[in-house]
Design a protein around this motif. Structure first.
Motif, short mmCIF file in Angstrom:
data_model
loop_
_atom_site.label_atom_id
_atom_site.label_comp_id
_atom_site.label_asym_id
_atom_site.label_seq_id
_atom_site.Cartn_x
_atom_site.Cartn_y
_atom_site.Cartn_z
N GLY A 77 0.79 -1.22 0.00
CA GLY A 77 0.00 0.00 0.00
C GLY A 77 0.82 1.27 0.00
O GLY A 77 1.02 1.92 -1.03
N PHE A 108 -8.22 6.89 -7.72
CA PHE A 108 -8.00 6.26 -6.42
C PHE A 108 -8.54 4.83 -6.43
O PHE A 108 -7.92 3.90 -5.92
CB PHE A 108 -8.67 7.05 -5.31
CG PHE A 108 -8.07 8.40 -5.04
CD1 PHE A 108 -6.93 8.83 -5.70
CD2 PHE A 108 -8.67 9.25 -4.12
CE1 PHE A 108 -6.38 10.07 -5.45
CE2 PHE A 108 -8.12 10.50 -3.85
CZ PHE A 108 -6.98 10.92 -4.52
N LYS A 111 -6.16 2.54 -8.21
CA LYS A 111 -4.95 2.26 -7.44
C LYS A 111 -5.25 1.32 -6.28
O LYS A 111 -4.47 0.39 -6.00
CB LYS A 111 -4.37 3.57 -6.91
CG LYS A 111 -3.70 4.43 -7.96
CD LYS A 111 -2.47 3.76 -8.54
CE LYS A 111 -1.73 4.67 -9.50
NZ LYS A 111 -0.57 3.99 -10.14
N ILE A 112 -6.35 1.54 -5.58
CA ILE A 112 -6.69 0.69 -4.44
C ILE A 112 -7.05 -0.71 -4.91
O ILE A 112 -6.73 -1.71 -4.24
CB ILE A 112 -7.85 1.32 -3.64
CG1 ILE A 112 -7.37 2.63 -2.99
CG2 ILE A 112 -8.37 0.35 -2.58
CD1 ILE A 112 -8.46 3.42 -2.33
N ALA A 157 -6.35 -0.98 3.20
CA ALA A 157 -7.02 0.27 2.80
C ALA A 157 -6.33 1.48 3.42
O ALA A 157 -6.12 2.50 2.75
CB ALA A 157 -8.49 0.22 3.22
N ALA A 160 -3.05 2.11 1.65
CA ALA A 160 -3.25 2.62 0.29
C ALA A 160 -3.53 4.12 0.30
O ALA A 160 -2.92 4.89 -0.46
CB ALA A 160 -4.39 1.86 -0.38
N PHE A 161 -4.44 4.56 1.16
CA PHE A 161 -4.76 5.99 1.20
C PHE A 161 -3.58 6.80 1.72
O PHE A 161 -3.33 7.92 1.24
CB PHE A 161 -5.99 6.22 2.07
CG PHE A 161 -7.29 5.95 1.34
CD1 PHE A 161 -7.66 6.70 0.25
CD2 PHE A 161 -8.13 4.94 1.76
CE1 PHE A 161 -8.84 6.46 -0.43
CE2 PHE A 161 -9.32 4.68 1.09
CZ PHE A 161 -9.67 5.44 -0.01
#
Length: 269
Positions: A77, A108, A111-112, A157, A160-161
């Motif tokens: 991530g 986004f 990518k996630i 998650a 990733a963000f």
């Protein structure tokens, strides 16, 4: 097309592009496996041993597996996305995407989706290697695997963000790896990946607890270590409720920062 449909198509494109990058595959898929094999070989010569009074003996592979799984989430991530997006901004990919109907939300989403796909495959590969090659006994109860699923997905998650948010820091493609990799490496050392968390000074444990990796590693230890080993934790318990809270807080922080800082083109470019 809808935002979700565009994001799904972008996710497929990202996954195909990722699989064509040998260096990304190495660091995401093979690096945690190689590190687990290395630590198991170096520290596992004496076989299973107890790491505290009245604690069941474990092999080095069993002890290091939870931390390596957490590190794999971080690499998939935060590190992967932070460097990848910084490179795309530098080579003009983001500028070209900014002139298409693709919205930042769809970007986004893509990518996630790529992080989720590669992270799941990487975790499966690491678990199979630990089980089949190193002889690690995996959990047999449903509750442990349910805990693994929510810690893994929530950690993925969150990472990733945060990776999207951190990608705004490097000012060039050349500096992306130099900025991101040392940060993730330090976090791994202080968060119970390469060094057993309970052996660190309390002040360093407190610093590590500010960041999400320490909570991901703790959640993984709750899954793969015997319940008696909770006594070695800073609070003497697995604290899975606090693991969820800490990761959710960082998830929100990453989501807000990624949306506020993301630009198709750097303002100072």
């Amino acid at each position: 097309m809808s935002t979700i449909a565009l994001g799904a198509r972008r996710a497929g494109y990202e996954i195909r592009g990722y699989m064509r990058s040998p260096e990304s595959i190495f660091f995401t898929f093979l690096f945690p496996i190689l590190m687990l094999a290395l630590f198991s070989t170096v520290f596992g010569a004496d076989g299973a041993q107890s790491y505290g009074q009245n604690l069941p003996p474990l092999t080095a592979a069993e002890m290091y597996l939870p931390g390596m799984l957490a590190a794999g989430v971080l690499l998939s991530g935060l590190q992967n996305l932070a460097i990848d997006i910084a490179l795309e901004r530098h080579d003009g990919t983001l500028k070209r995407l900014g002139g298409t109907p693709l919205s930042p939300v769809s970007y986004f989403f893509g990518k996630i989706g790529q992080v989720a796909a590669t992270g799941i495959v990487q975790a499966i590969a690491l678990l199979l290697f630990a089980w089949l090659v190193l002889g690690v006994a995996l959990p047999t109860d449903v509750q442990s695997w349910l805990t693994f699923v929510w810690v893994f997905l929530l950690g993925l998650a969150t990472s990733a963000f945060l990776g999207i948010a951190v990608s705004a820091i490097p000012r060039s493609a050349r500096s992306a790896s130099a900025v991101v990799i040392p940060v993730t490496l330090v976090l791994q050392f202080i968060s119970g990946v390469y060094l057993f968390f309970w052996l660190l000074p309390e002040w360093l444990q407190n610093i590590a607890n500010i960041f999400p990796l320490a909570w991901m590693a703790k959640g993984m230890r709750a899954v793969f270590l015997p319940p008696e080993y909770a006594a070695l934790e800073q609070s003497g318990a697995w604290d899975l409720g606090w693991v969820a809270v800490a990761l959710l807080v960082w998830l929100v922080v990453g989501l807000v920062l990624s949306r506020l800082t993301f630009r198709w083109i750097r303002r100072d470019a």
